[in-house]
Scaffold this motif. Structure first.
Motif, PDB file in Angstrom:
ATOM      1  N   TYR A 203       5.527   9.537 -12.249  1.00  0.00           N
ATOM      2  CA  TYR A 203       4.953  10.808 -12.698  1.00  0.00           C
ATOM      3  C   TYR A 203       6.025  11.891 -12.769  1.00  0.00           C
ATOM      4  O   TYR A 203       6.115  12.624 -13.761  1.00  0.00           O
ATOM      5  CB  TYR A 203       3.831  11.238 -11.750  1.00  0.00           C
ATOM      6  N   ALA A 204       6.854  11.993 -11.728  1.00  0.00           N
ATOM      7  CA  ALA A 204       7.909  13.012 -11.700  1.00  0.00           C
ATOM      8  C   ALA A 204       8.911  12.786 -12.837  1.00  0.00           C
ATOM      9  O   ALA A 204       9.354  13.743 -13.482  1.00  0.00           O
ATOM     10  CB  ALA A 204       8.621  12.998 -10.346  1.00  0.00           C
ATOM     11  N   TYR A 205       9.258  11.526 -13.094  1.00  0.00           N
ATOM     12  CA  TYR A 205      10.199  11.213 -14.168  1.00  0.00           C
ATOM     13  C   TYR A 205       9.627  11.615 -15.526  1.00  0.00           C
ATOM     14  O   TYR A 205      10.294  12.290 -16.322  1.00  0.00           O
ATOM     15  CB  TYR A 205      10.542   9.723 -14.152  1.00  0.00           C
TER      16      TYR A 205
ATOM     17  N   LEU B  32       9.211  15.215 -20.252  1.00  0.00           N
ATOM     18  CA  LEU B  32       8.382  16.025 -21.143  1.00  0.00           C
ATOM     19  C   LEU B  32       8.774  17.495 -21.079  1.00  0.00           C
ATOM     20  O   LEU B  32       8.799  18.181 -22.115  1.00  0.00           O
ATOM     21  CB  LEU B  32       6.906  15.867 -20.789  1.00  0.00           C
ATOM     22  N   GLU B  33       9.095  17.979 -19.898  1.00  0.00           N
ATOM     23  CA  GLU B  33       9.515  19.373 -19.770  1.00  0.00           C
ATOM     24  C   GLU B  33      10.817  19.614 -20.538  1.00  0.00           C
ATOM     25  O   GLU B  33      10.942  20.605 -21.259  1.00  0.00           O
ATOM     26  CB  GLU B  33       9.700  19.731 -18.290  1.00  0.00           C
TER      27      GLU B  33
ATOM     28  N   ALA C 292       0.829  -1.210   0.000  1.00  0.00           N
ATOM     29  CA  ALA C 292       0.000   0.000   0.000  1.00  0.00           C
ATOM     30  C   ALA C 292       0.861   1.257   0.000  1.00  0.00           C
ATOM     31  O   ALA C 292       0.453   2.294  -0.523  1.00  0.00           O
ATOM     32  CB  ALA C 292      -0.933  -0.004   1.210  1.00  0.00           C
ATOM     33  N   MET C 293       2.036   1.192   0.567  1.00  0.00           N
ATOM     34  CA  MET C 293       2.937   2.351   0.570  1.00  0.00           C
ATOM     35  C   MET C 293       3.735   2.425  -0.737  1.00  0.00           C
ATOM     36  O   MET C 293       4.014   3.509  -1.233  1.00  0.00           O
ATOM     37  CB  MET C 293       3.902   2.270   1.758  1.00  0.00           C
ATOM     38  N   ALA C 294       4.087   1.277  -1.284  1.00  0.00           N
ATOM     39  CA  ALA C 294       4.943   1.253  -2.472  1.00  0.00           C
ATOM     40  C   ALA C 294       4.214   1.745  -3.721  1.00  0.00           C
ATOM     41  O   ALA C 294       4.813   2.439  -4.550  1.00  0.00           O
ATOM     42  CB  ALA C 294       5.473  -0.160  -2.706  1.00  0.00           C
ATOM     43  N   VAL C 295       2.954   1.408  -3.871  1.00  0.00           N
ATOM     44  CA  VAL C 295       2.219   1.773  -5.091  1.00  0.00           C
ATOM     45  C   VAL C 295       2.172   3.284  -5.290  1.00  0.00           C
ATOM     46  O   VAL C 295       2.552   3.778  -6.356  1.00  0.00           O
ATOM     47  CB  VAL C 295       0.812   1.132  -5.103  1.00  0.00           C
ATOM     48  N   PRO C 296       1.727   4.076  -4.281  1.00  0.00           N
ATOM     49  CA  PRO C 296       1.714   5.527  -4.519  1.00  0.00           C
ATOM     50  C   PRO C 296       3.109   6.124  -4.653  1.00  0.00           C
ATOM     51  O   PRO C 296       3.308   7.076  -5.418  1.00  0.00           O
ATOM     52  CB  PRO C 296       0.979   6.113  -3.313  1.00  0.00           C
ATOM     53  N   LEU C 297       4.090   5.563  -3.937  1.00  0.00           N
ATOM     54  CA  LEU C 297       5.451   6.096  -4.062  1.00  0.00           C
ATOM     55  C   LEU C 297       6.011   5.852  -5.459  1.00  0.00           C
ATOM     56  O   LEU C 297       6.607   6.750  -6.064  1.00  0.00           O
ATOM     57  CB  LEU C 297       6.367   5.464  -3.010  1.00  0.00           C
ATOM     58  N   LEU C 298       5.812   4.654  -5.974  1.00  0.00           N
ATOM     59  CA  LEU C 298       6.291   4.366  -7.333  1.00  0.00           C
ATOM     60  C   LEU C 298       5.515   5.168  -8.373  1.00  0.00           C
ATOM     61  O   LEU C 298       6.091   5.623  -9.367  1.00  0.00           O
ATOM     62  CB  LEU C 298       6.180   2.869  -7.620  1.00  0.00           C
TER      63      LEU C 298
END
Length: 84
Positions: free
Chosen positions: A54-56, A61-62, A43-49
């Motif tokens: 998303y950040a990558y 894209l930027e 449950a902690m790993a899914v949102p962190l990954l």
């Protein structure tokens, strides 16, 4: 040194499929605790990954957009900054 067990005492011994002595199987509580620990970790790993991915992608894209902007500006800039 005195023996720990009296003669004729029964002891429980766990063996594996090959007949070698091994540890006792996990208790219900140990299985539950391990399951809860894995669930919490998942449950902690899914949102962190997800956040890391998303950040990558956002950074890639930027960088791509900035490179495109730089390329377009290189084509347009001479018309805007002509020296007299």
């Amino acid at each position: 040194m005195a023996p720990a067990l009296a003669v004729g005492s029964t002891i429980r011994v766990w063996v594996d499929t090959e007949g070698r002595i091994t540890d006792a199987p996990l208790t219900t509580r140990q299985v539950r605790d391990s399951t809860v620990g894995c669930a919490v970790l998942g449950a902690m790993a899914v949102p962190l990954l997800g956040t890391a991915a998303y950040a990558y992608v956002r950074r890639r894209l930027e960088r791509h957009n900035l490179a495109q902007w730089d390329s377009a500006w290189a084509r347009v800039a001479p018309r805007w900054t002509a020296s007299h």
